[in-house]
Design a protein around this motif. Structure first.
Motif, mmCIF file in Angstrom:
data_model
loop_
_atom_site.group_PDB
_atom_site.id
_atom_site.type_symbol
_atom_site.label_atom_id
_atom_site.label_comp_id
_atom_site.label_asym_id
_atom_site.label_seq_id
_atom_site.Cartn_x
_atom_site.Cartn_y
_atom_site.Cartn_z
ATOM 1 N N PRO A 77 0.775 -1.166 -0.006
ATOM 2 C CA PRO A 77 0.003 -0.101 0.118
ATOM 3 C C PRO A 77 0.913 1.385 0.125
ATOM 4 O O PRO A 77 0.330 2.228 -0.457
ATOM 5 N N TRP A 78 2.153 1.153 0.510
ATOM 6 C CA TRP A 78 2.827 2.352 0.897
ATOM 7 C C TRP A 78 4.019 2.693 -0.004
ATOM 8 O O TRP A 78 4.570 3.603 -0.141
ATOM 9 N N PHE A 99 19.804 19.833 9.642
ATOM 10 C CA PHE A 99 18.509 19.208 9.806
ATOM 11 C C PHE A 99 18.105 17.778 9.260
ATOM 12 O O PHE A 99 19.028 17.489 8.332
ATOM 13 N N VAL A 100 17.115 16.990 9.803
ATOM 14 C CA VAL A 100 16.948 15.858 9.321
ATOM 15 C C VAL A 100 15.265 15.951 9.082
ATOM 16 O O VAL A 100 14.522 16.271 9.710
ATOM 17 N N GLU A 101 15.008 15.376 7.957
ATOM 18 C CA GLU A 101 13.477 15.281 7.521
ATOM 19 C C GLU A 101 13.255 13.977 7.320
ATOM 20 O O GLU A 101 13.989 12.914 7.294
ATOM 21 N N ILE A 102 11.755 13.702 7.605
ATOM 22 C CA ILE A 102 11.248 12.507 7.321
ATOM 23 C C ILE A 102 9.768 12.752 6.611
ATOM 24 O O ILE A 102 9.272 13.654 6.864
ATOM 25 N N ALA A 103 9.647 12.085 5.448
ATOM 26 C CA ALA A 103 8.556 12.526 4.419
ATOM 27 C C ALA A 103 7.609 11.141 4.379
ATOM 28 O O ALA A 103 8.215 10.137 4.403
ATOM 29 N N HIS A 104 6.323 11.398 4.354
ATOM 30 C CA HIS A 104 5.442 10.188 4.016
ATOM 31 C C HIS A 104 4.241 10.725 3.503
ATOM 32 O O HIS A 104 3.654 11.783 3.547
ATOM 33 N N ASP A 105 3.293 9.881 3.082
ATOM 34 C CA ASP A 105 2.172 10.231 2.606
ATOM 35 C C ASP A 105 1.215 10.642 3.438
ATOM 36 O O ASP A 105 1.172 10.118 4.561
ATOM 37 N N ARG A 149 3.338 20.649 3.458
ATOM 38 C CA ARG A 149 2.567 19.354 2.812
ATOM 39 C C ARG A 149 2.411 20.138 1.397
ATOM 40 O O ARG A 149 2.319 21.222 1.047
ATOM 41 N N GLY A 150 2.571 18.904 0.577
ATOM 42 C CA GLY A 150 2.298 19.360 -0.742
ATOM 43 C C GLY A 150 2.010 18.319 -1.714
ATOM 44 O O GLY A 150 2.147 17.137 -1.058
ATOM 45 N N PRO A 151 1.906 18.244 -3.147
ATOM 46 C CA PRO A 151 1.620 17.024 -3.854
ATOM 47 C C PRO A 151 2.858 16.256 -3.749
ATOM 48 O O PRO A 151 4.010 16.605 -4.057
ATOM 49 N N ALA A 152 2.454 15.057 -3.780
ATOM 50 C CA ALA A 152 3.780 14.023 -3.696
ATOM 51 C C ALA A 152 4.099 13.780 -5.187
ATOM 52 O O ALA A 152 3.249 13.698 -6.066
ATOM 53 N N ALA A 153 5.543 13.795 -5.224
ATOM 54 C CA ALA A 153 6.193 13.111 -6.602
ATOM 55 C C ALA A 153 5.470 11.775 -7.018
ATOM 56 O O ALA A 153 5.321 11.003 -6.178
ATOM 57 N N PRO A 154 5.161 11.802 -8.343
ATOM 58 C CA PRO A 154 4.570 10.366 -8.713
ATOM 59 C C PRO A 154 5.721 9.314 -8.773
ATOM 60 O O PRO A 154 6.978 9.675 -8.839
ATOM 61 N N PRO A 155 5.444 8.159 -8.658
ATOM 62 C CA PRO A 155 4.192 7.606 -8.727
ATOM 63 C C PRO A 155 3.608 7.543 -7.076
ATOM 64 O O PRO A 155 4.442 7.314 -6.159
ATOM 65 N N VAL A 156 2.279 7.860 -6.960
ATOM 66 C CA VAL A 156 1.632 7.823 -5.751
ATOM 67 C C VAL A 156 1.295 6.361 -5.319
ATOM 68 O O VAL A 156 0.909 5.511 -6.207
ATOM 69 N N SER A 209 -2.564 9.226 -0.390
ATOM 70 C CA SER A 209 -3.707 10.405 -0.921
ATOM 71 C C SER A 209 -3.145 11.182 -2.101
ATOM 72 O O SER A 209 -3.504 12.232 -2.508
ATOM 73 N N GLY A 210 -1.545 11.109 -2.337
ATOM 74 C CA GLY A 210 -0.948 11.991 -3.317
ATOM 75 C C GLY A 210 -0.632 13.104 -2.384
ATOM 76 O O GLY A 210 0.020 14.236 -3.182
ATOM 77 N N ILE A 211 -0.443 13.465 -1.191
ATOM 78 C CA ILE A 211 0.054 14.562 -0.411
ATOM 79 C C ILE A 211 0.954 13.827 0.589
ATOM 80 O O ILE A 211 0.892 13.291 1.256
ATOM 81 N N GLU A 212 2.365 14.949 0.445
ATOM 82 C CA GLU A 212 3.432 14.405 0.859
ATOM 83 C C GLU A 212 3.346 15.258 2.111
ATOM 84 O O GLU A 212 3.173 16.431 1.993
ATOM 85 N N VAL A 213 3.811 14.945 3.117
ATOM 86 C CA VAL A 213 3.979 15.449 4.599
ATOM 87 C C VAL A 213 5.394 15.601 4.921
ATOM 88 O O VAL A 213 5.837 14.449 4.911
ATOM 89 N N VAL A 214 6.052 16.454 5.063
ATOM 90 C CA VAL A 214 7.524 16.667 5.608
ATOM 91 C C VAL A 214 7.776 17.113 6.866
ATOM 92 O O VAL A 214 7.008 18.210 7.256
#
Length: 188
Positions: A40-41, A131-137, A157-164, A169-174
């Motif tokens: 799924p992810w 800094f350190v980042e973690i990104a996920h849908d 938050r913004g549109p996720a890079a394809p492929p979703v 959801s297609g939204i990436e949270v950083v």
């Protein structure tokens, strides 16, 4: 340019640098047993094969040596693989991004959180990492729990890079964690 430690002791498990030849069979088994949990992810699951895993392990060694990506196996005390985690150079040279996933039998025990905490500490020990980042849908609440527990703050938050991913959801949270102030004062 610094490198993190190749083996990071986390008590009842370790993070250890992948070994191209020795880890192939164990990596294949870990992925095979985790496919439905990851599907799924993780979009790369659709391309899973022995060739893909061999390529991943080969690239892991080369990218480590270049200082670009630090891929780790998450290994139990008995050597059994529990998952994978990595830190890689983001778009900003002062930052690193973390990624992680676990075998379904290893979830719910704080392993991802502890692995991410250990790898965050390793990244802050490197010169120039601010800094350190973690990104996920946005829909992946399990992945969101890790940075939240570690004190990361949502940086965007913004549109996720394809492929979703299929469940995405297609939204990436950083999420971002800045280098602690005491560490920032030290020359890098």
């Amino acid at each position: 340019m610094g490198r993190p430690r190749e083996i990071i002791d986390c008590g009842d498990f370790t993070l250890r640098r992948w070994r191209e030849q020795e880890d192939f069979a164990a990596a294949m088994a870990l992925i095979e047993e985790s496919l439905e949990h990851l599907r799924p992810w993780e979009t790369w699951v659709a391309e899973h094969s022995a060739e893909h895993t061999r390529g991943f392990l080969a690239r892991s060694g080369a990218r480590w040596d270049e200082g670009e990506v630090f891929n780790y196996a998450v290994a139990a005390g008995d050597g059994r693989l529990l998952g994978m985690c990595q830190a890689y150079r983001g778009a900003d040279p002062g930052g690193r991004r973390l990624g992680y996933w676990l075998h379904p039998g290893a979830t719910g025990r704080g392993i991802a959180t502890r692995a991410a905490a250990a790898l965050t500490g390793e990244m802050f020990a490197l010169p120039g990492v601010e800094f350190v980042e973690i990104a996920h849908d946005l829909a992946n609440s399990a992945s969101a729990a890790v940075p939240r527990r570690l004190g990361f703050a949502v940086a965007g938050r913004g549109p996720a890079a394809p492929p979703v991913p299929p469940a995405g959801s297609g939204i990436e949270v950083v999420w971002r964690l800045e280098r602690p102030a005491a560490d920032a004062a030290q020359p890098g």
